[in-house]
Design a protein around this motif. Structure first.
Motif, short mmCIF file in Angstrom:
data_model
loop_
_atom_site.label_atom_id
_atom_site.label_comp_id
_atom_site.label_asym_id
_atom_site.label_seq_id
_atom_site.Cartn_x
_atom_site.Cartn_y
_atom_site.Cartn_z
N TYR A 95 31.59 39.41 -92.76
CA TYR A 95 31.01 40.57 -92.08
C TYR A 95 30.98 40.34 -90.57
O TYR A 95 31.27 41.26 -89.78
CB TYR A 95 29.60 40.82 -92.61
N ALA A 96 30.66 39.12 -90.17
CA ALA A 96 30.61 38.79 -88.74
C ALA A 96 31.99 38.91 -88.09
O ALA A 96 32.09 39.13 -86.88
CB ALA A 96 30.07 37.37 -88.56
N GLN A 97 33.04 38.78 -88.91
CA GLN A 97 34.41 38.91 -88.41
C GLN A 97 34.94 40.35 -88.58
O GLN A 97 36.14 40.59 -88.49
CB GLN A 97 35.33 37.94 -89.15
N ASN A 98 34.00 41.28 -88.83
CA ASN A 98 34.35 42.69 -89.03
C ASN A 98 35.29 42.90 -90.22
O ASN A 98 36.17 43.76 -90.21
CB ASN A 98 34.98 43.28 -87.77
N LYS A 99 35.07 42.09 -91.25
CA LYS A 99 35.83 42.23 -92.49
C LYS A 99 34.87 42.57 -93.63
O LYS A 99 33.72 42.13 -93.62
CB LYS A 99 36.59 40.94 -92.82
N HIS A 100 35.36 43.33 -94.57
CA HIS A 100 34.54 43.53 -95.76
C HIS A 100 35.27 42.96 -96.97
O HIS A 100 36.50 42.92 -97.03
CB HIS A 100 34.15 45.01 -95.93
N ASN B 1 24.26 42.93 -104.74
CA ASN B 1 23.05 43.25 -103.99
C ASN B 1 22.99 42.57 -102.63
O ASN B 1 22.12 42.87 -101.81
CB ASN B 1 21.80 42.84 -104.79
N ILE B 2 23.90 41.63 -102.40
CA ILE B 2 23.88 40.90 -101.12
C ILE B 2 24.20 41.89 -100.00
O ILE B 2 25.25 42.52 -99.99
CB ILE B 2 24.90 39.74 -101.13
N LYS C 108 21.83 46.89 -93.11
CA LYS C 108 21.83 48.00 -94.08
C LYS C 108 23.18 48.14 -94.79
O LYS C 108 23.40 49.09 -95.52
CB LYS C 108 21.48 49.31 -93.39
N TYR C 109 24.07 47.17 -94.58
CA TYR C 109 25.42 47.28 -95.11
C TYR C 109 25.62 46.43 -96.37
O TYR C 109 25.19 45.28 -96.43
CB TYR C 109 26.44 46.85 -94.05
#
Length: 324
Positions: free
Chosen positions: A118-123, A147-148, A152-153
């Motif tokens: 997420y920090a690397q703008n990846k999902h 649930n992780i 809010k994402y």
């Protein structure tokens, strides 16, 4: 064996999932659109189901080929029924260290992995093929992993792909919470008669031959025997081409396809589609028929030779490929 005789650049009817040969008719286009929709909208759970050999894995392979660099994918294929520790399989799917047996340590490692992505703008997307093999308690574990969150994402998306039994599994009362998180789903039905003809012609075209190698009588019989299941269509077409080569036939007709079916019946390995026979395809290739032996020896069978069928016209080609 038959490629040069018919002018193919490669075998048109391989049993291996090949996204390069995918036929995006109405049903497969809809299923693929549902996968893309779920991916684009970061849906919690996406579910794709269909009969054995309907083309689900090929759709997944195409999705993997088309996926953007900002998506990290973990794939669990050929999911075993005794999957054991889900977290270990999930970490392995994402190419993370998975040999630790302590569940708390594994959970923390996976949680940190998702945060880092997420920090690397990846999902992150987890795809589980043959998901009908999962036990209800494993699906519940999967829901808990989903649930992780970061802020809010929701940082983990799950795509479940499986046979119709997966639908029955998800209907269990104890899996209500996971059902409520399924935002997109699709049941992939077999091809109809017209689609079967288009499917066969599509693969013949992509293999480098721009004419009707299979006549309409052959297509009709292949449809009836396969019930429109792509994998069985592939088996019958591939075998019919071997028979056609053995007989030096320019075109595959109903007579050749019937010979394929008769020989497989006599050999005890008929592969006509059946709702309850998931092992038929594997069993069908165990015995070599006399016609295969003739083909190997290149001994043609006495047969009235037909005129070479005409090349496809431009309107037919445009119609066949307008959905790709």
């Amino acid at each position: 064996m038959y490629e040069s005789f018919y002018g193919f650049k490669e075998k048109p009817f391989s049993l291996l999932p090949d996204p390069g040969f995918i036929y995006l008719g109405e049903k497969h286009s809809s299923a693929y659109a549902m996968l893309e929709y779920g991916l684009m909208n970061k849906a919690g759970f996406t579910v794709i189901t269909g009969e054995v050999g309907s083309g689900k894995t090929t759709l997944i392979r195409r999705l993997l080929d088309q996926i953007d660099d900002d998506v990290t994918v973990g794939l669990i294929s050929n999911t075993p029924k005794d999957i054991g520790q889900l977290l270990q399989w999930v970490l392995m799917a994402f190419d993370q260290e998975f040999r630790e047996e302590n569940q708390v340590v594994l959970y923390e490692a996976f949680n940190q992995f998702l945060i880092d992505q997420y920090a690397q703008n990846k999902h992150s997307v987890l795809i589980i093929d043959e998901a009908q093999n999962l036990h209800p308690h494993v699906l519940e574990e999967l829901r808990m992993l989903s649930n992780i969150n970061v802020d809010k994402y929701q940082v983990l998306q799950v795509i479940l792909v499986g046979q119709p039994q997966l639908l029955d599994l998800l209907k269990k009362p104890e899996l209500l919470q996971i059902r409520q998180r399924i935002t997109s789903d699709y049941y992939l039905k077999p091809l109809d008669r017209e689609e079967t003809g288009h499917y066969i012609l599509h693969r013949v075209w992509l293999a480098g031959v721009q004419r009707h190698v299979f006549d309409q009588g052959a297509v009709d019989l292949i449809f009836e025997a396969s019930r429109g299941v792509p994998r069985i269509i592939n088996v019958l077409c591939d075998t019919a081409l071997v028979y056609g080569f053995a007989e030096q036939a320019d075109q595959i007709d109903k007579e050749i396809v019937q010979a394929v079916l008769d020989d497989k019946m006599n050999a005890g390995g008929l592969i006509i589609a059946s709702e309850n026979d998931e092992e038929a395809l594997e069993e069908s290739s165990e015995v070599e028929s006399p016609v295969f032996q003739r083909a190997r020896q290149k001994v043609p069978v006495a047969r009235k030779k037909k005129a070479k069928p005409p090349a496809l016209d431009k309107n037919t080609i445009k119609h066949l490929f307008s959905k790709d």
